[in-house]
Design an enzyme around this catalytic site. Structure first.
Site, PDB file in Angstrom:
ATOM      1  CG  ASP A  24      -1.922  -1.154   1.214  1.00  0.00           C
ATOM      2  OD1 ASP A  24      -1.865  -1.984   0.289  1.00  0.00           O
ATOM      3  OD2 ASP A  24      -2.726  -1.250   2.158  1.00  0.00           O
ATOM      4  CD  GLU A  72      -7.059  -0.004   3.112  1.00  0.00           C
ATOM      5  OE1 GLU A  72      -5.940   0.170   3.623  1.00  0.00           O
ATOM      6  OE2 GLU A  72      -8.129   0.128   3.736  1.00  0.00           O
ATOM      7  CE  LYS A 129      -3.523  -4.349   1.467  1.00  0.00           C
ATOM      8  NZ  LYS A 129      -4.257  -3.490   2.376  1.00  0.00           N
ATOM      9  CE  LYS A 132      -8.023  -0.611   7.305  1.00  0.00           C
ATOM     10  NZ  LYS A 132      -8.003   0.576   6.411  1.00  0.00           N
ATOM     11  CB  VAL A 157       2.522   2.576   4.846  1.00  0.00           C
ATOM     12  CG1 VAL A 157       3.911   3.144   4.775  1.00  0.00           C
ATOM     13  CG2 VAL A 157       1.765   2.862   3.553  1.00  0.00           C
ATOM     14  CB  THR A 158       0.456   2.189   8.698  1.00  0.00           C
ATOM     15  OG1 THR A 158      -0.741   1.507   9.116  1.00  0.00           O
ATOM     16  CG2 THR A 158       0.073   3.460   7.974  1.00  0.00           C
ATOM     17  CB  CYS A 162      -2.167  -2.545   5.448  1.00  0.00           C
ATOM     18  SG  CYS A 162      -3.816  -1.821   5.303  1.00  0.00           S
ATOM     19  CD  GLN A 202       4.415 -14.544  22.890  1.00  0.00           C
ATOM     20  OE1 GLN A 202       3.956 -15.596  23.327  1.00  0.00           O
ATOM     21  NE2 GLN A 202       3.659 -13.556  22.435  1.00  0.00           N
TER      22      GLN A 202
END
Ligand code: TIU
Length: 222
Positions: A24, A72, A129, A132, A157-158, A162, A202
Site C-alpha cells: 500500500d 488498498e 485488496k 487491511k 505502510v502502515t 496493513c 516469543q
C-alpha cells in the site's frame, strides 16, 4: 541456504522461494488530501521511507526475485466496502467521496495510485485488496502457491495496520515472514516500534524483523 541477520534470530533464507510484498505505498496514505490525512493523520512520515523501499525493491529485482505490490482500494460501486468500514471514525472524507486526488481509495483514481518512485514495473503483480490484510478477498494465496513461494519479505505502510495484518494472515498460512524495519512506517512512531516488537516476540511468533542492509546482503550472498 543463506542466513539473513535478523531478530530474534537469523532468518533461514531460501531465496528460490522468496518474494517481496510491498504493502500500500499509495498516494492516499502518503499525500495531503488522501485517505490517511482524512483520518486526521500527519502523513509526512510516510514519504521518508521511499528511498529505502526503492533500495529494497531494487535488490529483489537485481536478484531476479518476485516483487508483489498491494493497493488498498474499493470498486467504484462500493460493492466491496462494508458500511462498518466506510462509516468508521467519522472521517473528514469517507471512502468513495470526491477529494482533491479523486474519489478516496477507489480503484483507478489518481489518489489510489502507487507512488511513482516505487511503482510496479512490467510483469510485477499488483494485488488490489478491500481489507487491511492482503489475503482477504484477493488471489494472493493462489498466486504465491502457484509460484512456489514460502517466504515473504515485507515493506510498506502502515506497520501496525496493513503490514501487520498481512503478516499475521501469512504466518497463519504457513509462510515465514520477515519485516524490513527501515522500509515500513506508521503515522505513530510508538505503534511502529510496538508492532516490530510484538511481531518478533516469543521466538518470532508472527515473524522476523531485519535491517535493510542485512536483507540486501543476504540477497547478494545467495
Ligand atoms: N490508517 C492506517 O494506518 N492504515 C490504513 O488504513 N491502511 C493501511 O495500513 N494500508
Amino acid at each position: 541456504m543463506a542466513e539473513i541477520t535478523a531478530d530474534p534470530f537469523a532468518f533461514p533464507a531460501r531465496t528460490g522461494e522468496m518474494a517481496l510484498i510491498v504493502i500500500d505505498m499509495q498516494r492516499d496514505f502518503a499525500e495531503p488530501g488522501g485517505f490517511g490525512a482524512s483520518l486526521g493523520n500527519d502523513v509526512s512520515r510516510i514519504g521518508r521511507i521511499v528511498p529505502d523501499v526503492q533500495r529494497l525493491i531494487a535488490g529483489f529485482r537485481t536478484a531476479g526475485l518476485p516483487v508483489i505490490h498491494t493497493m488498498e482500494c474499493h470498486r467504484p460501486d462500493l460493492s466491496d466496502l462494508p458500511p462498518a468500514k466506510r462509516d468508521r471514525g467519522n472521517p473528514a472524507l469517507r471512502i468513495g467521496d470526491e477529494g482533491p486526488m479523486g474519489r478516496v481509495l477507489i480503484a483507478g483514481e489518481p489518489g489510489t495510485d502507487i507512488l511513482a518512485e516505487v511503482a510496479p514495473i512490467a510483469g510485477e503483480i499488483v494485488i488490489e485488496k478491500p481489507g487491511k490484510g492482503a489475503f482477504y478477498a484477493t488471489p494472493l494465496g493462489a498466486i504465491l502457491k502457484e509460484k512456489g513461494i514460502t517466504q515473504l519479505v515485507f515493506a510498506g505502510v502502515t506497520t501496525e495496520v496493513c503490514v501487520q495484518t498481512t503478516m499475521r494472515e501469512a504466518n497463519d498460512r504457513g509462510y515465514e515472514c520477515l519485516l524490513c524495519e527501515e522500509a515500513t512506517e506508521s503515522y505513530f512512531p510508538d505503534f511502529k516500534a510496538a508492532a516490530i516488537a510484538m511481531i518478533r516476540a516469543q521466538g518470532a511468533i508472527v515473524g522476523w524483523t531485519a535491517h535493510i542492509d542485512d536483507i540486501l546482503k543476504g540477497l547478494s550472498d545467495a
